[in-house]
Design a protein around this motif. Structure first.
Motif, PDB file in Angstrom:
ATOM      1  N   PRO A 221     -23.558  62.623  22.089  1.00 20.91           N
ATOM      2  CA  PRO A 221     -22.814  62.314  22.768  1.00 20.91           C
ATOM      3  C   PRO A 221     -23.400  62.093  23.906  1.00 20.91           C
ATOM      4  O   PRO A 221     -24.510  62.864  24.153  1.00 20.91           O
ATOM      5  CB  PRO A 221     -21.398  62.231  22.739  1.00 20.91           C
ATOM      6  CG  PRO A 221     -21.415  64.421  22.266  1.00 20.91           C
ATOM      7  CD  PRO A 221     -22.933  64.616  21.900  1.00 20.91           C
ATOM      8  N   MET A 222     -22.975  61.263  24.471  1.00 23.08           N
ATOM      9  CA  MET A 222     -23.341  61.058  25.953  1.00 23.08           C
ATOM     10  C   MET A 222     -22.360  61.524  27.280  1.00 23.08           C
ATOM     11  O   MET A 222     -21.683  61.996  27.156  1.00 23.08           O
ATOM     12  CB  MET A 222     -24.348  59.352  26.468  1.00 23.08           C
ATOM     13  CG  MET A 222     -25.097  59.291  25.843  1.00 23.08           C
ATOM     14  SD  MET A 222     -26.957  59.702  25.480  1.00 23.08           S
ATOM     15  CE  MET A 222     -27.289  58.820  26.329  1.00 23.08           C
ATOM     16  N   VAL A 223     -22.930  62.124  28.789  1.00 21.74           N
ATOM     17  CA  VAL A 223     -22.049  62.316  29.232  1.00 21.74           C
ATOM     18  C   VAL A 223     -21.347  61.389  30.635  1.00 21.74           C
ATOM     19  O   VAL A 223     -23.330  60.668  30.775  1.00 21.74           O
ATOM     20  CB  VAL A 223     -22.421  63.675  30.008  1.00 21.74           C
ATOM     21  CG1 VAL A 223     -21.780  64.813  28.338  1.00 21.74           C
ATOM     22  CG2 VAL A 223     -23.364  63.769  30.191  1.00 21.74           C
ATOM     23  N   ILE A 224     -20.907  61.391  30.987  1.00 22.65           N
ATOM     24  CA  ILE A 224     -20.709  60.503  32.493  1.00 22.65           C
ATOM     25  C   ILE A 224     -20.142  61.704  33.522  1.00 22.65           C
ATOM     26  O   ILE A 224     -18.594  62.078  32.972  1.00 22.65           O
ATOM     27  CB  ILE A 224     -19.365  59.107  32.142  1.00 22.65           C
ATOM     28  CG1 ILE A 224     -20.759  58.032  31.031  1.00 22.65           C
ATOM     29  CG2 ILE A 224     -19.995  58.478  33.288  1.00 22.65           C
ATOM     30  CD1 ILE A 224     -19.827  57.218  30.517  1.00 22.65           C
ATOM     31  N   VAL A 233      -6.798  62.903  41.368  1.00 22.61           N
ATOM     32  CA  VAL A 233      -7.299  63.962  39.978  1.00 22.61           C
ATOM     33  C   VAL A 233      -6.456  64.836  39.364  1.00 22.61           C
ATOM     34  O   VAL A 233      -6.145  65.588  38.215  1.00 22.61           O
ATOM     35  CB  VAL A 233      -8.412  65.337  40.942  1.00 22.61           C
ATOM     36  CG1 VAL A 233      -7.760  66.143  41.328  1.00 22.61           C
ATOM     37  CG2 VAL A 233      -9.404  65.725  39.507  1.00 22.61           C
ATOM     38  N   SER A 234      -5.492  65.016  39.997  1.00 22.81           N
ATOM     39  CA  SER A 234      -3.749  66.454  39.534  1.00 22.81           C
ATOM     40  C   SER A 234      -3.750  65.882  38.219  1.00 22.81           C
ATOM     41  O   SER A 234      -2.735  66.484  37.408  1.00 22.81           O
ATOM     42  CB  SER A 234      -3.447  66.818  40.640  1.00 22.81           C
ATOM     43  OG  SER A 234      -2.761  65.165  41.091  1.00 22.81           O
ATOM     44  N   PHE A 235      -3.702  63.991  38.252  1.00 16.39           N
ATOM     45  CA  PHE A 235      -3.166  63.906  37.132  1.00 16.39           C
ATOM     46  C   PHE A 235      -3.666  63.984  35.577  1.00 16.39           C
ATOM     47  O   PHE A 235      -3.547  62.877  34.696  1.00 16.39           O
ATOM     48  CB  PHE A 235      -2.566  62.368  37.467  1.00 16.39           C
ATOM     49  CG  PHE A 235      -1.736  61.805  38.729  1.00 16.39           C
ATOM     50  CD1 PHE A 235      -0.222  61.589  37.832  1.00 16.39           C
ATOM     51  CD2 PHE A 235      -1.894  62.350  39.702  1.00 16.39           C
ATOM     52  CE1 PHE A 235       0.518  61.808  39.031  1.00 16.39           C
ATOM     53  CE2 PHE A 235      -0.591  61.491  40.656  1.00 16.39           C
ATOM     54  CZ  PHE A 235       0.098  61.715  40.399  1.00 16.39           C
ATOM     55  N   LEU A 236      -4.816  64.287  35.554  1.00 12.12           N
ATOM     56  CA  LEU A 236      -6.350  64.036  34.617  1.00 12.12           C
ATOM     57  C   LEU A 236      -5.625  65.403  34.217  1.00 12.12           C
ATOM     58  O   LEU A 236      -5.698  66.665  34.952  1.00 12.12           O
ATOM     59  CB  LEU A 236      -7.003  63.629  34.936  1.00 12.12           C
ATOM     60  CG  LEU A 236      -7.552  62.181  35.888  1.00 12.12           C
ATOM     61  CD1 LEU A 236      -9.006  61.914  36.498  1.00 12.12           C
ATOM     62  CD2 LEU A 236      -6.858  61.461  35.131  1.00 12.12           C
ATOM     63  N   LYS A 237      -6.486  66.171  32.998  1.00 11.85           N
ATOM     64  CA  LYS A 237      -6.422  66.936  32.111  1.00 11.85           C
ATOM     65  C   LYS A 237      -7.613  66.395  30.501  1.00 11.85           C
ATOM     66  O   LYS A 237      -7.990  65.684  30.669  1.00 11.85           O
ATOM     67  CB  LYS A 237      -4.787  67.232  31.644  1.00 11.85           C
ATOM     68  CG  LYS A 237      -4.721  67.074  30.421  1.00 11.85           C
ATOM     69  CD  LYS A 237      -3.071  67.604  29.690  1.00 11.85           C
ATOM     70  CE  LYS A 237      -3.104  67.383  28.587  1.00 11.85           C
ATOM     71  NZ  LYS A 237      -2.350  65.528  29.078  1.00 11.85           N
ATOM     72  N   VAL A 238      -8.170  68.373  30.606  1.00 11.99           N
ATOM     73  CA  VAL A 238      -9.824  67.830  29.641  1.00 11.99           C
ATOM     74  C   VAL A 238      -8.284  67.222  28.388  1.00 11.99           C
ATOM     75  O   VAL A 238      -6.910  67.958  28.479  1.00 11.99           O
ATOM     76  CB  VAL A 238     -10.047  69.508  29.653  1.00 11.99           C
ATOM     77  CG1 VAL A 238     -11.140  69.383  28.097  1.00 11.99           C
ATOM     78  CG2 VAL A 238     -10.807  69.875  31.098  1.00 11.99           C
ATOM     79  N   GLY A 239      -9.636  66.780  28.061  1.00 13.83           N
ATOM     80  CA  GLY A 239      -9.033  66.420  26.529  1.00 13.83           C
ATOM     81  C   GLY A 239      -8.107  65.281  26.486  1.00 13.83           C
ATOM     82  O   GLY A 239      -8.154  64.294  25.440  1.00 13.83           O
ATOM     83  N   ILE A 259     -14.015  66.304  29.486  1.00  8.35           N
ATOM     84  CA  ILE A 259     -13.812  67.235  29.060  1.00  8.35           C
ATOM     85  C   ILE A 259     -14.605  68.744  30.069  1.00  8.35           C
ATOM     86  O   ILE A 259     -14.333  69.585  29.711  1.00  8.35           O
ATOM     87  CB  ILE A 259     -15.828  67.370  28.125  1.00  8.35           C
ATOM     88  CG1 ILE A 259     -16.623  67.114  28.646  1.00  8.35           C
ATOM     89  CG2 ILE A 259     -15.702  66.466  27.155  1.00  8.35           C
ATOM     90  CD1 ILE A 259     -18.538  67.011  28.353  1.00  8.35           C
ATOM     91  N   LYS A 260     -14.400  68.111  31.401  1.00 10.08           N
ATOM     92  CA  LYS A 260     -14.452  69.189  32.710  1.00 10.08           C
ATOM     93  C   LYS A 260     -13.497  68.532  33.910  1.00 10.08           C
ATOM     94  O   LYS A 260     -14.438  67.341  34.093  1.00 10.08           O
ATOM     95  CB  LYS A 260     -16.234  69.555  32.350  1.00 10.08           C
ATOM     96  CG  LYS A 260     -17.082  69.939  31.561  1.00 10.08           C
ATOM     97  CD  LYS A 260     -17.880  70.388  32.285  1.00 10.08           C
ATOM     98  CE  LYS A 260     -19.219  71.421  31.031  1.00 10.08           C
ATOM     99  NZ  LYS A 260     -20.383  71.669  31.861  1.00 10.08           N
ATOM    100  N   VAL A 278     -15.186  64.846  37.590  1.00  2.00           N
ATOM    101  CA  VAL A 278     -15.061  64.905  36.226  1.00  2.00           C
ATOM    102  C   VAL A 278     -15.940  64.109  34.818  1.00  2.00           C
ATOM    103  O   VAL A 278     -16.405  63.386  35.649  1.00  2.00           O
ATOM    104  CB  VAL A 278     -13.460  63.447  36.423  1.00  2.00           C
ATOM    105  CG1 VAL A 278     -13.328  63.782  34.812  1.00  2.00           C
ATOM    106  CG2 VAL A 278     -12.444  64.156  36.587  1.00  2.00           C
ATOM    107  N   GLU A 279     -15.983  65.050  34.106  1.00  2.00           N
ATOM    108  CA  GLU A 279     -17.349  64.720  33.317  1.00  2.00           C
ATOM    109  C   GLU A 279     -16.598  64.047  32.195  1.00  2.00           C
ATOM    110  O   GLU A 279     -15.643  65.096  31.197  1.00  2.00           O
ATOM    111  CB  GLU A 279     -17.905  65.516  33.469  1.00  2.00           C
ATOM    112  CG  GLU A 279     -18.797  65.807  32.009  1.00  2.00           C
ATOM    113  CD  GLU A 279     -20.392  66.891  31.914  1.00  2.00           C
ATOM    114  OE1 GLU A 279     -20.399  66.935  31.051  1.00  2.00           O
ATOM    115  OE2 GLU A 279     -21.059  67.587  33.179  1.00  2.00           O
ATOM    116  N   LEU A 280     -17.347  62.787  31.375  1.00  5.68           N
ATOM    117  CA  LEU A 280     -16.482  62.669  29.919  1.00  5.68           C
ATOM    118  C   LEU A 280     -17.644  62.974  29.310  1.00  5.68           C
ATOM    119  O   LEU A 280     -18.719  62.177  29.343  1.00  5.68           O
ATOM    120  CB  LEU A 280     -16.141  60.873  30.312  1.00  5.68           C
ATOM    121  CG  LEU A 280     -15.308  61.612  31.654  1.00  5.68           C
ATOM    122  CD1 LEU A 280     -15.787  60.550  32.552  1.00  5.68           C
ATOM    123  CD2 LEU A 280     -14.122  60.049  31.144  1.00  5.68           C
ATOM    124  N   SER A 281     -17.120  62.937  27.727  1.00  9.66           N
ATOM    125  CA  SER A 281     -18.365  62.507  26.745  1.00  9.66           C
ATOM    126  C   SER A 281     -17.825  61.384  26.338  1.00  9.66           C
ATOM    127  O   SER A 281     -16.460  61.109  25.191  1.00  9.66           O
ATOM    128  CB  SER A 281     -18.388  64.009  25.095  1.00  9.66           C
ATOM    129  OG  SER A 281     -18.977  63.524  24.125  1.00  9.66           O
TER     130      SER A 281
END
Length: 302
Positions: A221-224, A233-239, A259-260, A278-281
């Motif tokens: 995959p690619m990452v962003i 940010v507290s409303f987000l979680k890995v997955g 993912i991070k 925040v890193e996304l796959s």
């Protein structure tokens, strides 16, 4: 009649207020950020000697495998002389081997003297101290010989490793005394795709050791990475999932997974707003996404 009008007006105001609050609540559920698409892994293999370009063997976008030659070059004259001298010298253990021969002769003499001193001490014609001194001399010589043997083995092992390394560069077996072939090869360190080729690496161009003429990346995959404000940010979680739109692809949408999430802000100054990376796959099986594409990321804040 007046009371009825007032009641209707109150209902209208209440309905409008509820609609406005609903719109606000709906807007607060989504945050929109921008980032850039990047590879998960990017490598820049470097050449190890001063050289001259002969031929670039790959082109941007081409798939390569680990160990595949991607660049061919020849050594500059001084680099070739230095490397050929290294190969001809071998492990360079001759002086240590000569020391072992000399110490072995001394050891034979020391053992003979020790046996004589031990016999004299046993018969009462000599002292035990003299026998002990001779024994210590024998042990000392044996230890020195053993250390030299270990040094010779290490030198030979290091030379063998170096020859194996050079064999990989030249794509042919190199051993002590071998006349070096004309061409060396830079190889891909990973499976991936050619991202870029240095435009100055044309046949005949001169470069120094450490040059990185080609970059290789893994694209699925690619990452962003996007900076998320501290209150969100507290409303987000890995997955968690997010929607990614790529303007360069007519706003085509992709589904991404977080993912991070950084635990420290990009900015720690009190007067500055705090954002967290925040890193996304993003799956990229068809290789539609390219490194550097602008991405619009939409998070649903839960």
């Amino acid at each position: 009649m007046l009371m009825k009008k007032i009641s209707i007006l109150c209902c209208m105001v209440l309905a409008a207020a509820m609609f406005f609050c609903g719109v606000q609540a709906h807007a607060a559920e989504t945050t929109i950020l921008t980032g850039k698409v990047n590879t998960t892994v990017t490598r820049f293999p470097n050449v190890h000697f001063n050289g001259i370009v002969d031929k670039v063997l790959v082109q941007p976008g081409e798939h390569v495998t680990s160990g595949q030659p991607i660049f061919r070059y020849v050594l500059q004259d001084e680099a070739r002389r230095t490397l050929q001298r290294e190969v001809n010298q071998g492990a360079n253990t001759e002086s240590m081997e000569a020391q072992i021969l000399d110490l072995s002769r001394q050891l034979s003499q020391a053992r003979a003297q020790y046996n004589k001193a031990r016999s004299l001490a046993a018969s009462g014609l000599g002292s035990s101290q003299a026998s002990d001194r001779q024994q210590f001399e024998v042990k000392s010589l044996e230890d020195r010989i053993e250390l030299l043997k270990e040094s010779i083995k290490k030198a030979q092992d290091n030379f063998d490793i170096r020859m194996k390394e050079l064999s990989g560069y030249f794509e042919t077996e190199i051993s002590e005394g071998t006349t070096l072939p004309e061409y060396l090869y830079l190889k891909s360190p990973i499976d991936g795709y050619v991202l870029s080729v240095d435009p100055i690496m044309n046949p005949g161009a001169i470069f120094g050791a450490g040059a990185t003429p080609i970059s290789i990346g893994q694209m699925d995959p690619m990452v962003i990475q996007v900076p998320v404000y501290e209150s969100e940010v507290s409303f987000l979680k890995v997955g968690d999932t997010a929607t990614v739109e790529i303007p360069s692809l007519n706003n085509k949408s992709f589904t991404a997974n977080i993912i991070k999430i950084a635990w420290a802000s990009n900015q720690m100054g009190v007067a500055e707003a705090s954002y967290f990376n925040v890193e996304l796959s993003v799956p990229n099986p068809n290789l539609e996404l390219k490194p550097g594409f602008k991405a619009v990321v939409r998070f649903r804040l839960k």
